[in-house]
Motif scaffolding. Sequence first.
Motif, PDB file in Angstrom:
ATOM      1  N   LEU A 147      -7.367  11.349 -69.466  1.00 19.86           N
ATOM      2  CA  LEU A 147      -7.705  10.824 -71.111  1.00 19.86           C
ATOM      3  C   LEU A 147      -5.973   9.720 -70.784  1.00 19.86           C
ATOM      4  O   LEU A 147      -6.048   9.114 -72.122  1.00 19.86           O
ATOM      5  CB  LEU A 147      -7.060  12.344 -71.907  1.00 19.86           C
ATOM      6  N   TYR A 148      -5.091  10.551 -71.048  1.00 18.85           N
ATOM      7  CA  TYR A 148      -3.254  10.010 -70.624  1.00 18.85           C
ATOM      8  C   TYR A 148      -3.454   7.912 -71.114  1.00 18.85           C
ATOM      9  O   TYR A 148      -3.515   6.830 -71.339  1.00 18.85           O
ATOM     10  CB  TYR A 148      -2.337  10.426 -70.125  1.00 18.85           C
ATOM     11  N   SER A 149      -4.119   8.426 -68.939  1.00 14.55           N
ATOM     12  CA  SER A 149      -4.518   6.584 -68.683  1.00 14.55           C
ATOM     13  C   SER A 149      -5.742   5.682 -69.251  1.00 14.55           C
ATOM     14  O   SER A 149      -5.669   4.825 -69.511  1.00 14.55           O
ATOM     15  CB  SER A 149      -5.292   6.505 -67.064  1.00 14.55           C
ATOM     16  N   LEU A 150      -6.603   6.583 -70.343  1.00 14.67           N
ATOM     17  CA  LEU A 150      -7.372   5.862 -70.627  1.00 14.67           C
ATOM     18  C   LEU A 150      -6.537   5.463 -72.100  1.00 14.67           C
ATOM     19  O   LEU A 150      -7.087   3.593 -72.581  1.00 14.67           O
ATOM     20  CB  LEU A 150      -8.958   6.326 -70.894  1.00 14.67           C
ATOM     21  N   VAL A 151      -5.869   6.356 -72.682  1.00 14.85           N
ATOM     22  CA  VAL A 151      -4.722   5.314 -73.691  1.00 14.85           C
ATOM     23  C   VAL A 151      -4.376   4.600 -73.746  1.00 14.85           C
ATOM     24  O   VAL A 151      -3.949   3.309 -74.204  1.00 14.85           O
ATOM     25  CB  VAL A 151      -4.861   7.363 -74.889  1.00 14.85           C
ATOM     26  N   MET A 152      -3.509   4.757 -72.696  1.00 14.00           N
ATOM     27  CA  MET A 152      -3.020   3.370 -72.832  1.00 14.00           C
ATOM     28  C   MET A 152      -3.491   2.573 -72.318  1.00 14.00           C
ATOM     29  O   MET A 152      -2.827   1.564 -73.183  1.00 14.00           O
ATOM     30  CB  MET A 152      -1.798   3.762 -71.164  1.00 14.00           C
ATOM     31  N   ASN A 153      -4.610   2.112 -71.612  1.00 13.08           N
ATOM     32  CA  ASN A 153      -5.469   1.357 -71.598  1.00 13.08           C
ATOM     33  C   ASN A 153      -6.059   0.274 -72.304  1.00 13.08           C
ATOM     34  O   ASN A 153      -5.863  -0.106 -71.995  1.00 13.08           O
ATOM     35  CB  ASN A 153      -5.511   1.366 -69.938  1.00 13.08           C
ATOM     36  N   LEU A 181      -9.212   1.878 -65.371  1.00 15.58           N
ATOM     37  CA  LEU A 181      -8.643   2.349 -66.246  1.00 15.58           C
ATOM     38  C   LEU A 181      -8.061   4.317 -64.444  1.00 15.58           C
ATOM     39  O   LEU A 181      -7.262   5.077 -65.795  1.00 15.58           O
ATOM     40  CB  LEU A 181      -9.223   3.199 -66.373  1.00 15.58           C
ATOM     41  N   ILE A 182      -7.995   4.077 -63.858  1.00 13.45           N
ATOM     42  CA  ILE A 182      -7.673   4.985 -63.022  1.00 13.45           C
ATOM     43  C   ILE A 182      -6.006   4.877 -62.898  1.00 13.45           C
ATOM     44  O   ILE A 182      -5.118   4.316 -63.107  1.00 13.45           O
ATOM     45  CB  ILE A 182      -8.398   4.921 -61.351  1.00 13.45           C
ATOM     46  N   ASP A 183      -5.540   6.723 -63.262  1.00  9.85           N
ATOM     47  CA  ASP A 183      -4.749   7.049 -63.577  1.00  9.85           C
ATOM     48  C   ASP A 183      -4.312   7.643 -61.849  1.00  9.85           C
ATOM     49  O   ASP A 183      -4.390   8.452 -61.248  1.00  9.85           O
ATOM     50  CB  ASP A 183      -4.651   8.265 -63.889  1.00  9.85           C
ATOM     51  N   ILE A 184      -3.272   6.883 -60.740  1.00  5.72           N
ATOM     52  CA  ILE A 184      -2.937   6.747 -59.648  1.00  5.72           C
ATOM     53  C   ILE A 184      -2.286   8.221 -59.185  1.00  5.72           C
ATOM     54  O   ILE A 184      -1.557   8.771 -57.962  1.00  5.72           O
ATOM     55  CB  ILE A 184      -2.224   5.190 -58.687  1.00  5.72           C
ATOM     56  N   THR A 185      -1.781   9.215 -60.361  1.00 11.12           N
ATOM     57  CA  THR A 185      -1.155   9.494 -60.126  1.00 11.12           C
ATOM     58  C   THR A 185      -1.431  10.745 -59.678  1.00 11.12           C
ATOM     59  O   THR A 185      -0.978  12.372 -59.219  1.00 11.12           O
ATOM     60  CB  THR A 185      -0.331  10.302 -61.551  1.00 11.12           C
ATOM     61  N   PHE A 186      -3.043  10.610 -59.488  1.00 11.49           N
ATOM     62  CA  PHE A 186      -3.639  12.414 -59.313  1.00 11.49           C
ATOM     63  C   PHE A 186      -4.672  11.813 -58.118  1.00 11.49           C
ATOM     64  O   PHE A 186      -5.066  11.510 -57.785  1.00 11.49           O
ATOM     65  CB  PHE A 186      -4.905  12.494 -60.687  1.00 11.49           C
ATOM     66  N   LEU A 187      -4.251  13.321 -57.525  1.00 13.13           N
ATOM     67  CA  LEU A 187      -4.530  13.148 -56.132  1.00 13.13           C
ATOM     68  C   LEU A 187      -6.140  14.263 -56.347  1.00 13.13           C
ATOM     69  O   LEU A 187      -6.080  15.854 -56.954  1.00 13.13           O
ATOM     70  CB  LEU A 187      -3.750  13.877 -54.536  1.00 13.13           C
ATOM     71  N   ILE A 215     -10.240  14.730 -67.315  1.00 12.33           N
ATOM     72  CA  ILE A 215     -10.249  13.658 -66.878  1.00 12.33           C
ATOM     73  C   ILE A 215     -11.928  13.703 -66.327  1.00 12.33           C
ATOM     74  O   ILE A 215     -13.261  14.262 -66.876  1.00 12.33           O
ATOM     75  CB  ILE A 215      -9.945  14.239 -65.485  1.00 12.33           C
ATOM     76  N   LEU A 216     -12.395  11.816 -65.943  1.00 19.07           N
ATOM     77  CA  LEU A 216     -13.582  11.603 -65.664  1.00 19.07           C
ATOM     78  C   LEU A 216     -13.169  10.751 -64.117  1.00 19.07           C
ATOM     79  O   LEU A 216     -12.462  10.656 -64.167  1.00 19.07           O
ATOM     80  CB  LEU A 216     -14.111  10.396 -66.507  1.00 19.07           C
ATOM     81  N   PRO A 217     -13.928  11.071 -63.363  1.00 13.37           N
ATOM     82  CA  PRO A 217     -14.083  11.072 -61.834  1.00 13.37           C
ATOM     83  C   PRO A 217     -14.756   9.995 -61.279  1.00 13.37           C
ATOM     84  O   PRO A 217     -16.203   9.649 -62.453  1.00 13.37           O
ATOM     85  CB  PRO A 217     -15.132  12.147 -60.887  1.00 13.37           C
ATOM     86  N   VAL A 218     -14.928   7.999 -61.510  1.00  7.44           N
ATOM     87  CA  VAL A 218     -14.923   7.521 -60.791  1.00  7.44           C
ATOM     88  C   VAL A 218     -15.398   6.830 -59.710  1.00  7.44           C
ATOM     89  O   VAL A 218     -15.252   7.333 -58.519  1.00  7.44           O
ATOM     90  CB  VAL A 218     -13.888   7.081 -61.747  1.00  7.44           C
ATOM     91  N   LEU A 219     -16.589   6.750 -59.568  1.00 10.97           N
ATOM     92  CA  LEU A 219     -17.767   6.676 -57.897  1.00 10.97           C
ATOM     93  C   LEU A 219     -17.910   5.340 -58.258  1.00 10.97           C
ATOM     94  O   LEU A 219     -18.268   4.820 -59.245  1.00 10.97           O
ATOM     95  CB  LEU A 219     -18.484   8.131 -57.828  1.00 10.97           C
ATOM     96  N   ASP A 232     -23.062   4.766 -54.764  1.00  8.91           N
ATOM     97  CA  ASP A 232     -22.848   5.298 -53.250  1.00  8.91           C
ATOM     98  C   ASP A 232     -23.085   7.032 -53.168  1.00  8.91           C
ATOM     99  O   ASP A 232     -22.667   7.500 -51.850  1.00  8.91           O
ATOM    100  CB  ASP A 232     -22.495   4.460 -51.560  1.00  8.91           C
ATOM    101  N   ASN A 233     -22.045   7.152 -54.581  1.00  8.62           N
ATOM    102  CA  ASN A 233     -21.101   8.143 -54.452  1.00  8.62           C
ATOM    103  C   ASN A 233     -20.068   8.493 -54.071  1.00  8.62           C
ATOM    104  O   ASN A 233     -19.415   9.621 -54.077  1.00  8.62           O
ATOM    105  CB  ASN A 233     -21.984   9.443 -54.116  1.00  8.62           C
ATOM    106  N   SER A 234     -19.642   7.485 -53.348  1.00  8.44           N
ATOM    107  CA  SER A 234     -18.164   7.363 -52.686  1.00  8.44           C
ATOM    108  C   SER A 234     -17.388   7.759 -54.573  1.00  8.44           C
ATOM    109  O   SER A 234     -17.109   6.680 -54.927  1.00  8.44           O
ATOM    110  CB  SER A 234     -17.917   6.298 -51.717  1.00  8.44           C
ATOM    111  N   PHE A 235     -16.438   8.526 -54.140  1.00 11.44           N
ATOM    112  CA  PHE A 235     -14.819   8.569 -54.593  1.00 11.44           C
ATOM    113  C   PHE A 235     -14.324   7.544 -54.566  1.00 11.44           C
ATOM    114  O   PHE A 235     -13.344   7.171 -53.643  1.00 11.44           O
ATOM    115  CB  PHE A 235     -14.009   9.933 -54.696  1.00 11.44           C
ATOM    116  N   VAL A 236     -13.746   6.641 -56.041  1.00  9.81           N
ATOM    117  CA  VAL A 236     -12.560   6.230 -56.465  1.00  9.81           C
ATOM    118  C   VAL A 236     -11.299   6.543 -57.092  1.00  9.81           C
ATOM    119  O   VAL A 236     -10.075   5.756 -55.874  1.00  9.81           O
ATOM    120  CB  VAL A 236     -13.474   4.696 -57.205  1.00  9.81           C
TER     121      VAL A 236
END
Length: 220
Positions: free
Chosen positions: A110-116, A6-12, A94-98, A101-105
């Motif tokens: 909300l937009y990517s969640l609804v679309m997917n 569900l990750i939105d790749i447009t956000f850094l 937004i919701l960070p995905v880890l 080991d706490n490393s960031f994915v």
Amino acid sequence: MIAKDLIDITFLPLKSSDTGNIALAQMDEYRLSHLPIVDNSIFQGIISDIDIYNFNAQDETLDNFLLTLNKTHIIDTHHIFDVIKAFYISKLPILPVLKNDNSFVGTISLYSLVMNYSEASSITNPGGIIVLELNSNDFSLSEIAQIVESNDAKLMNFHITTFHDSTKIEVTLKINKIDIQSVLQTFNRYNYIVKASFSENNQIEDIKERYDSLMNFLNI
């Protein structure tokens, strides 16, 4: 479907060495009020524009906020329902995905969640929607599916809505048939309460009626 899908790749993400002004500019670019801070792939937390404005810290680096950051996140292997629950509880955009080991994915918006979710649940596919009201003890998915299939249609998705202090439930059905009149008639024959129904045919007829009314008005 799980969180990493569900990750939105447009956000850094931001870095703790970024200033408040950089963070605000990035939030403005993404039209978001919150962004994650990540250093060397390790998630530090979530900062908001209000955090920066409240401390009048536009010129300061974000490492001054590390001890007070919101640590809300989701593990990359968690189910989409866990993601929806986390959004509901946190009230975050937004919701960070880890990883464990706490490393960031990545970041789910909300937009990517609804679309997917829309794509996965056949919401965007052509068809009709029927809302049934019944007692929870009377719910039988196999019978409902049989009624739908007896009218040369397929049950694409369904959703159950429960009500506090009530045994009544609403069952929302998405079927792959645009003309749902025969399905509605069969539900009525089986004494189901059809609370609402929506079909593309109804929308087309409504548009046609509005068009005809406009033409009649213009011809006056």
